[in-house]
Design a protein around this motif. Structure first.
Motif, PDB file in Angstrom:
ATOM      1  N   GLN A 123       0.768  -1.159   0.001  1.00  0.00           N
ATOM      2  CA  GLN A 123       0.003  -0.099  -0.037  1.00  0.00           C
ATOM      3  C   GLN A 123       0.770   1.282  -0.132  1.00  0.00           C
ATOM      4  OE1 GLN A 123      -3.381  -0.021  -0.174  1.00  0.00           O
ATOM      5  NE2 GLN A 123      -2.859  -2.295  -0.659  1.00  0.00           N
ATOM      6  N   GLN A 124       2.120   0.989  -0.199  1.00  0.00           N
ATOM      7  CA  GLN A 124       2.913   2.341  -0.051  1.00  0.00           C
ATOM      8  C   GLN A 124       2.926   3.116  -1.394  1.00  0.00           C
ATOM      9  OE1 GLN A 124       7.173   1.688   1.536  1.00  0.00           O
ATOM     10  NE2 GLN A 124       6.419   0.147   2.793  1.00  0.00           N
ATOM     11  N   ARG A 125       3.281   4.336  -1.336  1.00  0.00           N
ATOM     12  CA  ARG A 125       3.501   5.109  -2.782  1.00  0.00           C
ATOM     13  C   ARG A 125       5.083   5.017  -3.338  1.00  0.00           C
ATOM     14  NH1 ARG A 125       5.246  10.414  -3.896  1.00  0.00           N
ATOM     15  NH2 ARG A 125       3.961  11.691  -5.192  1.00  0.00           N
ATOM     16  N   TRP A 126       5.062   4.843  -4.572  1.00  0.00           N
ATOM     17  CA  TRP A 126       6.245   4.469  -5.164  1.00  0.00           C
ATOM     18  C   TRP A 126       6.206   5.713  -6.462  1.00  0.00           C
ATOM     19  CZ3 TRP A 126       8.783   1.584  -2.387  1.00  0.00           C
ATOM     20  CH2 TRP A 126       8.189   0.719  -1.766  1.00  0.00           C
ATOM     21  N   THR A 127       7.777   5.997  -6.736  1.00  0.00           N
ATOM     22  CA  THR A 127       7.690   6.868  -7.901  1.00  0.00           C
ATOM     23  C   THR A 127       9.007   6.475  -8.684  1.00  0.00           C
ATOM     24  OG1 THR A 127       9.843   7.904  -6.514  1.00  0.00           O
ATOM     25  CG2 THR A 127       7.491   8.880  -6.383  1.00  0.00           C
ATOM     26  N   HIS A 128       9.864   5.328  -8.251  1.00  0.00           N
ATOM     27  CA  HIS A 128      10.888   4.813  -9.360  1.00  0.00           C
ATOM     28  C   HIS A 128      10.643   3.059  -9.152  1.00  0.00           C
ATOM     29  CE1 HIS A 128      11.935   8.970  -9.093  1.00  0.00           C
ATOM     30  NE2 HIS A 128      13.123   8.762  -9.739  1.00  0.00           N
ATOM     31  N   ILE A 129      10.993   2.523 -10.315  1.00  0.00           N
ATOM     32  CA  ILE A 129      11.041   1.330 -10.606  1.00  0.00           C
ATOM     33  C   ILE A 129      12.729   0.712 -11.072  1.00  0.00           C
ATOM     34  CG2 ILE A 129      10.281  -0.686 -11.722  1.00  0.00           C
ATOM     35  CD1 ILE A 129       8.710   0.193  -9.685  1.00  0.00           C
ATOM     36  N   ARG A 130      13.236  -0.266 -10.463  1.00  0.00           N
ATOM     37  CA  ARG A 130      14.292  -0.929 -10.878  1.00  0.00           C
ATOM     38  C   ARG A 130      13.995  -1.972 -11.469  1.00  0.00           C
ATOM     39  NH1 ARG A 130      20.624  -1.657  -9.023  1.00  0.00           N
ATOM     40  NH2 ARG A 130      20.778  -3.812  -9.519  1.00  0.00           N
ATOM     41  N   LEU A 131      14.074  -2.510 -12.784  1.00  0.00           N
ATOM     42  CA  LEU A 131      13.865  -3.716 -13.525  1.00  0.00           C
ATOM     43  C   LEU A 131      15.035  -4.473 -13.552  1.00  0.00           C
ATOM     44  CD1 LEU A 131      12.181  -5.970 -15.030  1.00  0.00           C
ATOM     45  CD2 LEU A 131      12.602  -4.751 -16.862  1.00  0.00           C
ATOM     46  N   ASN A 132      15.172  -5.588 -13.020  1.00  0.00           N
ATOM     47  CA  ASN A 132      16.553  -6.415 -13.016  1.00  0.00           C
ATOM     48  C   ASN A 132      16.220  -7.669 -13.960  1.00  0.00           C
ATOM     49  OD1 ASN A 132      18.116  -5.063 -10.744  1.00  0.00           O
ATOM     50  ND2 ASN A 132      16.276  -5.759  -9.553  1.00  0.00           N
ATOM     51  N   ILE A 133      16.991  -7.745 -14.701  1.00  0.00           N
ATOM     52  CA  ILE A 133      17.101  -8.995 -15.667  1.00  0.00           C
ATOM     53  C   ILE A 133      18.293  -9.845 -15.380  1.00  0.00           C
ATOM     54  CG2 ILE A 133      15.704  -8.237 -17.586  1.00  0.00           C
ATOM     55  CD1 ILE A 133      18.168  -7.787 -19.291  1.00  0.00           C
ATOM     56  N   PHE A 134      18.325 -11.303 -15.389  1.00  0.00           N
ATOM     57  CA  PHE A 134      19.200 -12.202 -14.859  1.00  0.00           C
ATOM     58  C   PHE A 134      19.487 -13.179 -16.061  1.00  0.00           C
ATOM     59  CE2 PHE A 134      17.132 -10.781 -11.077  1.00  0.00           C
ATOM     60  CZ  PHE A 134      18.127 -10.079 -10.430  1.00  0.00           C
ATOM     61  N   PRO A 135      20.631 -13.214 -16.522  1.00  0.00           N
ATOM     62  CA  PRO A 135      21.796 -12.232 -16.591  1.00  0.00           C
ATOM     63  C   PRO A 135      21.656 -11.195 -17.647  1.00  0.00           C
ATOM     64  CG  PRO A 135      22.724 -14.182 -17.695  1.00  0.00           C
ATOM     65  CD  PRO A 135      21.197 -14.372 -17.244  1.00  0.00           C
ATOM     66  N   ASP A 136      20.870 -11.477 -18.596  1.00  0.00           N
ATOM     67  CA  ASP A 136      20.814 -10.705 -19.793  1.00  0.00           C
ATOM     68  C   ASP A 136      19.776 -11.145 -20.583  1.00  0.00           C
ATOM     69  OD1 ASP A 136      21.601 -12.737 -21.279  1.00  0.00           O
ATOM     70  OD2 ASP A 136      23.681 -12.329 -21.046  1.00  0.00           O
ATOM     71  N   GLY A 137      19.715 -10.176 -21.660  1.00  0.00           N
ATOM     72  CA  GLY A 137      18.465 -10.553 -22.679  1.00  0.00           C
ATOM     73  C   GLY A 137      17.483  -9.699 -22.995  1.00  0.00           C
ATOM     74  N   GLY A 138      16.343  -9.838 -23.439  1.00  0.00           N
ATOM     75  CA  GLY A 138      15.161  -8.987 -23.871  1.00  0.00           C
ATOM     76  C   GLY A 138      14.020  -9.011 -23.309  1.00  0.00           C
ATOM     77  N   VAL A 139      13.288  -7.806 -23.135  1.00  0.00           N
ATOM     78  CA  VAL A 139      11.862  -7.579 -22.471  1.00  0.00           C
ATOM     79  C   VAL A 139      11.265  -6.794 -23.447  1.00  0.00           C
ATOM     80  CG1 VAL A 139      10.600  -6.877 -20.748  1.00  0.00           C
ATOM     81  CG2 VAL A 139      12.478  -8.101 -20.053  1.00  0.00           C
ATOM     82  N   ALA A 140      10.252  -7.228 -23.947  1.00  0.00           N
ATOM     83  CA  ALA A 140       9.442  -6.223 -24.789  1.00  0.00           C
ATOM     84  C   ALA A 140       8.625  -5.014 -24.382  1.00  0.00           C
ATOM     85  CB  ALA A 140       8.306  -7.001 -25.417  1.00  0.00           C
ATOM     86  N   ARG A 141       8.017  -5.197 -23.131  1.00  0.00           N
ATOM     87  CA  ARG A 141       7.452  -3.902 -22.422  1.00  0.00           C
ATOM     88  C   ARG A 141       7.319  -4.605 -20.842  1.00  0.00           C
ATOM     89  NH1 ARG A 141       7.598  -2.414 -26.913  1.00  0.00           N
ATOM     90  NH2 ARG A 141       6.155  -1.563 -28.047  1.00  0.00           N
ATOM     91  N   LEU A 142       7.567  -3.244 -20.210  1.00  0.00           N
ATOM     92  CA  LEU A 142       6.948  -3.351 -18.621  1.00  0.00           C
ATOM     93  C   LEU A 142       5.829  -2.369 -18.345  1.00  0.00           C
ATOM     94  CD1 LEU A 142       8.069  -4.004 -15.755  1.00  0.00           C
ATOM     95  CD2 LEU A 142       9.566  -1.851 -15.809  1.00  0.00           C
ATOM     96  N   ARG A 143       4.856  -3.118 -17.859  1.00  0.00           N
ATOM     97  CA  ARG A 143       3.650  -2.311 -17.452  1.00  0.00           C
ATOM     98  C   ARG A 143       3.496  -2.322 -16.052  1.00  0.00           C
ATOM     99  NH1 ARG A 143       3.190  -0.039 -22.367  1.00  0.00           N
ATOM    100  NH2 ARG A 143       2.161  -1.338 -23.943  1.00  0.00           N
ATOM    101  N   VAL A 144       3.300  -1.051 -15.311  1.00  0.00           N
ATOM    102  CA  VAL A 144       3.444  -0.825 -14.068  1.00  0.00           C
ATOM    103  C   VAL A 144       1.777  -0.263 -13.734  1.00  0.00           C
ATOM    104  CG1 VAL A 144       4.554   0.271 -12.030  1.00  0.00           C
ATOM    105  CG2 VAL A 144       5.654  -0.335 -13.847  1.00  0.00           C
TER     106      VAL A 144
END
Length: 412
Positions: free
Chosen positions: A177-198
């Motif tokens: 229930q906390q308020r957030w302003t920033h996101i860190r997306l970690n991928i392990f170890p490398d590769g691809g992601v098409a979209r990040l929806r928050v």
């Protein structure tokens, strides 16, 4: 510390995907940093449209991928990026979409979050064109000041499932229930992601608002939300309280054509259609308040706008709202107070009306928009003044009186 969110991959499309994407470029989301953007830049993560695939298109670095794709890591560590959310607030869930990354998607991810004031951000170099590049020493030094590796973990390291080539959604539920302003997306170890929806709901600092300036009390960015509707065949009502102007008919609420419409359409002497049916949507305001002005925007709806509409308001506690949701909003008529009487609408136009609240001076917590008989809208704005106390609590007496912020009456 984060208040113990329960995360997990969901097998079906969750309800939270109807909320606003707080990271999208369309609401002001921005990529601040990425360790590597060799094949495709991290900015693609927050594009508002769905990922696509151009099979025969190439760049000097390889296949042209619509997402974020790092080089094959040959040094210790893993890749990650930081996104400043365009809308700050409560996160309900994530979608890590790896569509079209069939042989080179990131096998595992984790997601961290922080609540930071923008003025406290370090002076991070502008990213510019990024393909074929890795983070510079200057960028690494600047971003290190955020200590993002210490941020709260909302999604622990989890394996991603590829799904179908064109539909690689991985959903994660968050109950913090906390308020957030920033996101860190970690991928392990490398590769691809098409979209990040928050996905989530905005949360505004109401104490810091100017009591003399009207605000859009139903805005999604401030915490407004649709809590019930009759029909959303072509678009969810949450879209009409979204950020900015509507971009197309897809960026609005549109219902199916009512099957009970008469074989021959007739109207009365005022030009109002003689039909019995209607469609409706109920919105919880971001903050209880007095609504003084109503904007109904039918932009882009040229052949499918409603004939007319009306807006009503009421006061509900949290428990009453929950009961009404269970009852499909079959609320007794005397609870609703008119804010806008039945009013004719025009296609592809922004309409601005004074609310009847100018006379009633009533605080409301919920608003019901009724369109007659059906059709679509681009935006709904309910401008006014937040009340000085919160109403979403169990009532102690059958009738309660409420005050509004100082400055309201001076604006009448």
């Amino acid at each position: 510390m984060v208040d113990s969110p329960r995360e997990g991959r969901l097998a079906r499309s969750p309800d939270f995907i109807q909320l606003v994407d707080m990271a999208s470029e369309s609401v002001g989301g921005k990529v601040l940093f990425a360790t590597d953007d060799f094949f495709a830049p991290a900015e693609n993560l927050i594009k508002s449209d769905s990922p696509s695939f151009k099979e025969h298109e190439r760049t000097e670095f390889g296949r042209c991928m619509d997402g974020w794709e790092t080089r094959r890591r040959r040094t210790p560590g893993h890749d990650w990026c930081i996104v400043r959310l365009g809308i700050h607030g409560i996160i309900r869930g994530f979608d890590v979409d790896i569509s079209f990354f069939t042989g080179d998607y990131a096998p595992r991810v984790s997601i961290q979050a922080a609540n930071l004031e923008e003025e406290n951000e370090p002076d991070i170099p502008e990213r510019g064109a990024r393909m074929g590049a890795a983070a510079s020493p200057e960028e690494l030094e600047a971003i290190a000041q955020l200590k993002s590796n210490e941020w709260d973990c909302l999604v622990p390291m989890t394996e991603l499932k590829p799904g179908k080539p064109a539909s690689g959604h991985n959903y994660f539920l968050v109950t913090s229930q906390q308020r957030w302003t920033h996101i860190r997306l970690n991928i392990f170890p490398d590769g691809g992601v098409a979209r990040l929806r928050v996905y989530g709901t905005g949360q505004k600092d109401w104490i810091a608002t100017d009591a003399k300036e009207p605000l859009d009390l139903v805005a999604l960015a401030f915490g407004g939300a649709c809590v019930g509707f009759s029909n959303a065949h072509f678009g969810h009502p949450n879209k009409v309280i979204g950020v900015g102007q509507p971009r197309s008919v897809a960026d609005g609420w549109e219902t199916a054509r009512r099957l009970d419409r008469p074989p021959m359409i007739e109207s009365d002497e005022n030009g109002t259609l003689l039909v019995s049916g209607c469609e409706w949507a109920v919105f919880r305001l971001a903050h209880p308040g007095v609504i003084t002005q109503i904007e109904i925007n039918t932009e882009h709806f040229k052949g499918n706008s409603p004939d007319s509409c009306k807006v009503d308001g009421c006061i509900l506690t949290t428990q009453e709202e929950e009961d009404m949701i269970k009852q499909k909003w079959d609320l007794p008529g005397h609870k609703w107070k008119p804010l806008l009487p039945v009013t004719k609408l025009s296609p592809n136009k922004s309409h601005v009306f004074d609310s009847l609240t100018l006379e009633l001076q009533d605080v409301v917590t919920h608003a019901r928009l009724t369109i007659i008989p059906d059709g679509g809208l681009g935006r709904l704005r309910l401008k006014g003044f937040p009340s000085s106390i919160c109403l979403l609590r169990p009532r102690e007496k059958p009738v309660m009186r409420f005050s509004v912020k100082a400055g309201f009456r001076a604006n009448l």
